[in-house]
Structures are given as structure tokens and as C-alpha cells.
Design a protein around this motif. Structure first.
Motif, PDB file in Angstrom:
ATOM      1  N   CYS A   1      17.538   3.646 -14.018  1.00 37.69           N
ATOM      2  CA  CYS A   1      18.221   3.829 -12.745  1.00 37.69           C
ATOM      3  C   CYS A   1      17.550   4.967 -11.982  1.00 37.69           C
ATOM      4  CB  CYS A   1      19.695   4.154 -12.969  1.00 37.69           C
ATOM      5  SG  CYS A   1      20.629   2.798 -13.712  1.00 37.69           S
ATOM      6  N   SER A   2      17.667   4.943 -10.660  1.00 33.73           N
ATOM      7  CA  SER A   2      17.038   5.964  -9.839  1.00 33.73           C
ATOM      8  C   SER A   2      17.496   7.358 -10.233  1.00 33.73           C
ATOM      9  CB  SER A   2      17.350   5.713  -8.359  1.00 33.73           C
ATOM     10  OG  SER A   2      16.838   4.473  -7.934  1.00 33.73           O
ATOM     11  N   SER A   3      18.781   7.492 -10.537  1.00 34.73           N
ATOM     12  CA  SER A   3      19.305   8.812 -10.907  1.00 34.73           C
ATOM     13  C   SER A   3      18.708   9.284 -12.226  1.00 34.73           C
ATOM     14  CB  SER A   3      20.835   8.759 -11.009  1.00 34.73           C
ATOM     15  OG  SER A   3      21.232   7.756 -11.947  1.00 34.73           O
ATOM     16  N   GLN A   4      18.481   8.369 -13.180  1.00 29.33           N
ATOM     17  CA  GLN A   4      17.845   8.743 -14.446  1.00 29.33           C
ATOM     18  C   GLN A   4      16.426   9.239 -14.217  1.00 29.33           C
ATOM     19  OE1 GLN A   4      18.681   4.777 -16.293  1.00 29.33           O
ATOM     20  NE2 GLN A   4      19.073   6.013 -18.113  1.00 29.33           N
TER      21      GLN A   4
ATOM     22  N   SER B   1      16.985  10.283 -21.286  1.00 29.36           N
ATOM     23  CA  SER B   1      17.903   9.964 -20.191  1.00 29.36           C
ATOM     24  C   SER B   1      18.667  11.186 -19.718  1.00 29.36           C
ATOM     25  CB  SER B   1      18.913   8.889 -20.649  1.00 29.36           C
ATOM     26  OG  SER B   1      19.654   9.368 -21.762  1.00 29.36           O
TER      27      SER B   1
ATOM     28  N   HIS C   1      20.647  -0.306  -1.239  1.00 26.81           N
ATOM     29  CA  HIS C   1      21.083  -0.106  -2.626  1.00 26.81           C
ATOM     30  C   HIS C   1      20.668  -1.307  -3.475  1.00 26.81           C
ATOM     31  CE1 HIS C   1      23.500   1.770  -5.772  1.00 26.81           C
ATOM     32  NE2 HIS C   1      23.893   0.549  -6.096  1.00 26.81           N
ATOM     33  N   THR C   2      20.133  -1.030  -4.659  1.00 28.99           N
ATOM     34  CA  THR C   2      19.727  -2.074  -5.589  1.00 28.99           C
ATOM     35  C   THR C   2      20.507  -1.920  -6.885  1.00 28.99           C
ATOM     36  OG1 THR C   2      17.976  -0.843  -6.739  1.00 28.99           O
ATOM     37  CG2 THR C   2      17.409  -1.831  -4.608  1.00 28.99           C
TER      38      THR C   2
ATOM     39  N   ALA D   1      19.409  -0.999  -9.558  1.00 28.71           N
ATOM     40  CA  ALA D   1      18.952   0.219 -10.226  1.00 28.71           C
ATOM     41  C   ALA D   1      19.184   1.453  -9.368  1.00 28.71           C
ATOM     42  CB  ALA D   1      17.468   0.100 -10.566  1.00 28.71           C
ATOM     43  N   GLY D   2      19.940   1.309  -8.293  1.00 23.93           N
ATOM     44  CA  GLY D   2      20.181   2.425  -7.398  1.00 23.93           C
ATOM     45  C   GLY D   2      19.258   2.366  -6.196  1.00 23.93           C
TER      46      GLY D   2
ATOM     47  N   GLY E   1      19.955   0.835 -18.745  1.00 21.04           N
ATOM     48  CA  GLY E   1      19.109   0.563 -17.594  1.00 21.04           C
ATOM     49  C   GLY E   1      19.315  -0.849 -17.121  1.00 21.04           C
ATOM     50  N   VAL E   2      18.414  -1.321 -16.276  1.00 22.29           N
ATOM     51  CA  VAL E   2      18.482  -2.651 -15.692  1.00 22.29           C
ATOM     52  C   VAL E   2      17.296  -3.449 -16.191  1.00 22.29           C
ATOM     53  CG1 VAL E   2      18.463  -3.950 -13.543  1.00 22.29           C
ATOM     54  CG2 VAL E   2      19.628  -1.737 -13.646  1.00 22.29           C
TER      55      VAL E   2
ATOM     56  N   PRO F   1      12.894   2.105  -7.367  1.00 30.65           N
ATOM     57  CA  PRO F   1      13.113   1.200  -8.506  1.00 30.65           C
ATOM     58  C   PRO F   1      12.100   0.061  -8.555  1.00 30.65           C
ATOM     59  CG  PRO F   1      14.710   0.756  -6.777  1.00 30.65           C
ATOM     60  CD  PRO F   1      13.949   1.962  -6.343  1.00 30.65           C
TER      61      PRO F   1
END
Length: 582
Positions: free
Chosen positions: A433-436, A373, A332-333, A335-336, A499-500, A465
Motif C-alpha cells: 500500500c502507498s502508506s506502507q 511493514s 484512489h486505488t 493500494a491507496g 498488500g494488494v 502504486p
């Protein structure tokens, strides 16, 4: 422990690509050791392609798990065997001649300035910050000079990693530029082919014995530049020993523009006939042995494609991104986690299943920003847009490159695909993020499916990510394009995008920029039917000609052999026939 992959590099152009590929792996490893990047880089498992060792001080180093084959004289000033000079002296001393001996030698090729600075940096005192800063400045200056030269003479001139001495094989008695190695190359039963196959098999076996869970083999082959027949012998021997392991084969062709110029400059068409027959032989022969066959060539219109150094970098970046799902883990990062990791067997099975085992590859570097998004808004994005937006799957944006000649990647031709999206952004320096990223990608693929009812395409997607960490040696024009695209996209970004924020990367001669993202698309496409039918037609036309027959005789193929290979090409083409239910 990650399942390992062993890579083979066959020929000088393959080693141009391989040098960039390993530089990208090396930079990703080094970037992941930096504090700002360590969390994000944890999503990639470098042990898939590299082996690691630890010294007495606890420092971990990585080495490419590869076997490199090339001609004599192709390494420039770099020697990967520390006892090479002693071996030559020993061979002279072991002779039966007792009389006087005269040695005539040419001056050894000099190492490039970049390579010299790399070695100096490795020996520098880590505790002296001022000296380290000066050394880094000298290294960046040497890298900038490398870009300005446009065409390093040897692939070792910009190689940043140290290859294990046991993995580099030089064909004895065959020098770079040998006319006997133009086209498909020596016959499979020639002494050079047999020796190369045996030596390569020994090296692969040496690597395999160190693997805990070997998941397959990856081959980078310059099979239109003289290594075709030898490569076929090597792959055939490997398939006999590793029959259960998948083999991913990248057929690397030098840029079309250069080849066309060479053919036009030749008053007779022998070189053109030789090249066409070489391509026919590569597809017909290797597709019988490889799990997945991917032909690659940098587009003639690509900026910088007149240089092997620059064109090879584009192919290496595409291979690096397309194979990223094989290296992703569940860490896990911020950003996911990475999504959609897979193994080599599953990847090859997905793309080889619908028809024949051929796939096309395209790359967007950088791909742009997420269109939205939310999936609802993203679904309104036109999937055939030429604006260069993130998921313009037609590959028509200014940063998009179709790297397989003669095919089309339209949704109507798609049979199966593997999409890899890395370092997706919601703004120039803000990582999605990964989910986005997954939601946007899924929405656009769903919209494409609605627009192409009756043309189903099985899609696998991987979201990572981690963007592309560009090494100093990466060609300047690609880095500039990434920076320019990021700057342009930032002007239209949503100020409220979540986001990150990602760290910045510096490149010689450029301001610091955000590391670029990338989108690769590895596709099984029905348009291979036309490509294969064309190759079969070329073979039928060239085989009876005097020039064609001379080439095939030189390569050790009888009339019966060529008839079988021509039928093989037609059989492959028929697998894509839409009337058969595809």
C-alpha cells in the motif's frame, strides 16, 4: 485538465531513447484499459505527455506530444507523412527544366517484422477472436526476434506508437552518418542550425497552441553525437519564446564502452579530443539555458550495453520513472493514492537550488521488497547495504544503475534529491500500500539523516502504486532481470505481509511475471564539483592544441568564446565548494 509538457528529441540516439520512452507510455495506457489494471492505472495522468483525440465511435487514442528531429535515412521503412511520395513527385514536376528527367533511387528500407505485425494488428477484425489470437502470437514472435537481433538498425523498427506527421522533422540534405555531424556539430549560426531551430520552434508552437496549461518543456538530446550546436540553437530560441517555462534537459551519451573502443581503434586522438570538447561545450552552453541539466549514459558494465537499443531502454526507463511525479494525480486505488506529485517548475527548483542546475540520475529496476511493514523495523535497515534491498541508496545492488558518469551519490555529497518509488512490494506478487511504502522510505531517509549529521539533504519523495508496464519491445535482458529478482525475493517474503495482489504480465519467451517496480533517484550532488573542474581542465588543455582549435573553428567558436565557456565551467564548479557553506 492536467498541465501539459512538450518533449523534443534531437538526434538518432535521442530517438532510440525516445522510442522506448513512448513505448512505455503507450503500454501504460493500454494496460490501464484492461479490467484487472484499470483501478491501479488511474493514478497516472497520461495527458501530461500525450494528447488525446476521440473518433466517431467514441474510441480515445493518444499521441505523443513531441517534436522529433533526425537525419535523412534514419527512419528506415517508416514514413510519418502519408503524402511523402506525392510531395517528391510534386517537387520534380515544379522544376523549370522541360527536358527529359531520369530518376535514380535506391530500394526503400523494409519495415521490421515487428512494425509490420503492429500495423497488421491495428487493422485486424476485433470481432474475430481466433484471428486476434493468431495475430497476437505473430506479434510476440516478432518481438522475440527483435530481442534476439540485439541491435535494430532504426529506432522506428521497435516504435509502437504512431507519431503525428507534423511532429517529425528530417534535416534536408543531411544523411545519417555524415562526418560533418560528429562531435558538437555545426556552428549555431550555420544555415542548418537556423533552419532546424525555426522549424522546431514552429512545431513546438503548434503543440503549445493546443495546450490548456503548458507547464514546461522536456528535451532528449544526442548532443555529443553531432546535435549539440543545433540543439543549443533550438533551446535558445525556445527560451526566448517560453522564458517563463521550466526546461528539463537530458544530455544522452552513447555507452562509454563503445566510445572507448572507438577511441582506442583510432591511431590519432582527434576523436577523443572532439568528444571531450563536445562534453565541455554541452555543459557550459546548455546549463545557461536549461532549468535542469541531467547527463545520462548507460554504464559500460551493464549487461547488453553494447547495443544502443538495449542501453537506450535503460535510460528511457529511468526517465519514465524519474518524471512520474509530474504525471501522478489524486485518484484512489486499491493500494491507496499516489503520494508526492509535483510539477516541473517545483522539481527543477528543488534540484537546481542548492548549487548549480545539474542533477544525476540512478535507477533500481526492480528495487526489491520493502524491508519491513513498520517504520521502526525499517529504520534498522543499513542504508549503505549492498544486498540489493529496496532502499539501498548507495546504488550498489545488482539491479541498480548509476546513469551519470563521474559522480558519487553518497549521503555526504547529497544536496537535494527527488526519489520516485513505484510498484513497491511486500512479496513477489503482492503490492505494498502507498502508506506502507512511504513509511519505509521515510524511515530509511531519517536513518540516513541521523548517520550523516552535518550533511543535510532536502528530499522529495513520490510513491506510486503503479509498477512499470513493460512493452513487448522492451529489451529481454531487463525483463529477465526483473523476473529473476522477483522470484528470488519471494523466497524470503513474510507470509503474513499485507498488500494488494497485482495482475501478471506476460513477455515473449518468458513465463508470466509480476510487473516490476522501480526506484529512481534524481540527485543534486556536490561531487559535480570534480566533474566540472575536470571539464574546465580538459578545455584549458585542448583549446591551444591544433586538434582542439580545429574543432572549435569548425563549430564557430573564437578564442574569446572558448575562454568565456571555460570560465563558465569553473564558476559552476565553485558553486559546489563546501567552504561557501553548502
Amino acid at each position: 485538465m492536467a498541465p501539459e509538457i512538450i518533449t523534443l528529441q534531437l538526434g538518432s540516439y535521442a530517438n532510440y531513447v525516445g522510442a522506448h520512452f513512448w513505448n512505455l507510455q503507450d503500454e501504460a495506457i493500454a494496460t490501464g484499459q484492461q479490467e484487472d489494471w484499470s483501478n491501479m492505472a488511474a493514478s497516472i495522468d497520461h495527458e501530461v505527455f500525450c494528447s488525446w483525440s476521440e473518433d466517431g465511435k467514441g474510441r480515445v487514442s493518444y499521441a505523443p506530444r513531441t517534436v522529433v528531429l533526425d537525419f535523412s535515412g534514419a527512419l528506415g521503412g517508416v514514413s510519418f507523412s502519408p503524402d511523402a511520395a506525392e510531395a517528391v513527385a510534386a517537387s520534380m514536376a515544379a522544376g523549370s527544366w522541360s527536358g527529359p528527367v531520369q530518376v535514380h533511387s535506391t530500394r526503400r528500407a523494409a519495415k521490421s517484422s515487428f512494425r509490420q505485425q503492429l500495423e497488421a494488428a491495428a487493422e485486424a477484425d476485433e470481432g474475430d477472436e481466433a484471428a486476434a489470437a493468431a495475430q497476437q502470437a505473430a506479434l510476440e514472435a516478432a518481438a522475440l526476434a527483435l530481442h534476439q537481433e540485439q541491435q535494430p538498425k532504426y529506432w522506428t523498427d521497435y516504435l509502437q506508437v504512431d507519431l503525428h506527421p507534423s511532429t517529425v522533422l528530417i534535416l534536408p540534405g543531411v544523411w545519417q552518418g555524415s562526418s560533418a555531424w560528429h562531435g558538437w556539430g555545426p556552428a549555431p549560426d550555420s544555415s542548418s542550425s537556423r533552419e532546424a531551430a525555426e522549424a522546431a520552434g514552429d512545431r513546438v508552437r503548434w503543440w503549445a497552441e493546443q495546450c490548456d496549461r503548458l507547464q514546461g518543456l522536456q528535451v532528449l538530446a544526442d548532443d555529443l553525437g553531432g546535435w549539440g550546436g543545433v540543439g543549443r540553437s533550438i533551446v535558445q530560441e525556445l527560451r526566448e519564446e517560453y522564458a517563463s517555462q521550466p526546461l528539463l534537459y537530458f544530455s544522452l551519451q552513447q555507452q562509454q564502452q563503445q566510445q572507448q573502443q572507438q577511441a582506442a581503434a583510432n591511431t590519432n586522438s582527434s576523436s577523443s579530443s572532439r568528444r571531450q570538447l563536445s562534453q565541455c561545450m554541452s555543459v557550459a552552453e546548455v546549463t545557461q539555458l536549461a532549468s535542469l541539466y541531467v547527463p545520462l549514459v548507460a554504464p559500460a558494465s551493464t549487461a547488453g550495453s553494447s547495443s544502443n537499443f538495449q542501453a537506450a531502454a535503460l535510460l528511457a526507463a529511468a526517465i519514465d520513472t524519474a518524471t512520474l511525479p509530474l504525471r501522478c494525480n489524486s485518484a484512489h486505488t486499491a493500494a491507496g493514492a499516489a503520494l508526492g506529485s509535483t510539477d516541473l517548475h517545483s522539481l527543477c527548483h528543488l534540484l537546481a537550488g542548492p548549487a548549480a542546475n545539474l542533477a544525476a540520475l540512478s535507477l533500481q529496476l526492480p528495487p526489491g521488497e520493502l524491508p519491513s511493514s513498520t517504520p521502526e523495523a525499517a529504520s534498522q535497515q543499513d542504508t549503505s547495504s549492498s544486498s540489493g534491498a529496496l532502499l539501498s541508496l548507495s546504488g550498489s545492488s545488482s539491479s541498480s544503475y548509476l546513469l551519470t558518469a563521474g559522480v558519487q551519490l553518497g549521503p555526504e555529497q547529497c544536496l537535494a534529491e527527488s526519489l520516485t518509488l513505484r510498484g513497491a512490494r511486500v512479496s513477489a506478487a503482492t503490492l505494498a500500500c502507498s502508506s506502507q511504502a512511504k513509511a519505509a522510505l521515510d524511515a530509511l531517509l531519517l536513518q540516513r539523516q541521523r548517520n550523516t549529521i552535518g550533511h543535510p539533504c532536502v528530499s522529495h519523495s513520490c510513491i506510486s502504486p503503479m509498477p512499470v508496464a513493460l512493452p513487448l519491445s522492451f529489451p529481454h535482458w531487463l525483463g529477465s532481470a526483473a523476473a529473476a529478482a522477483a522470484a528470488a525475493s519471494s523466497s524470503g517474503s513474510s507470509s503474513g505481509a499485507a498488500g494488494v495482489r497485482i495482475p501478471m504480465l506476460s513477455r515473449p519467451g518468458m513465463d508470466a511475471v509480476a510487473a516490476p517496480g522501480a526506484l529512481s533517484r534524481l540527485t543534486a550532488t556536490a561531487s559535480f564539483e570534480g566533474v566540472l573542474a575536470g571539464l574546465s581542465s580538459s578545455m584549458r588543455r585542448l583549446v591551444p592544441s591544433g586538434q582542439g582549435r580545429a574543432c572549435l573553428d569548425e563549430w564557430g567558436y573564437s578564442v574569446g568564446d572558448t575562454q568565456e565557456l571555460q570560465e563558465r565551467l569553473m564558476e559552476l564548479a565553485q558553486r559546489y565548494d563546501s567552504d561557501d557553506g553548502l
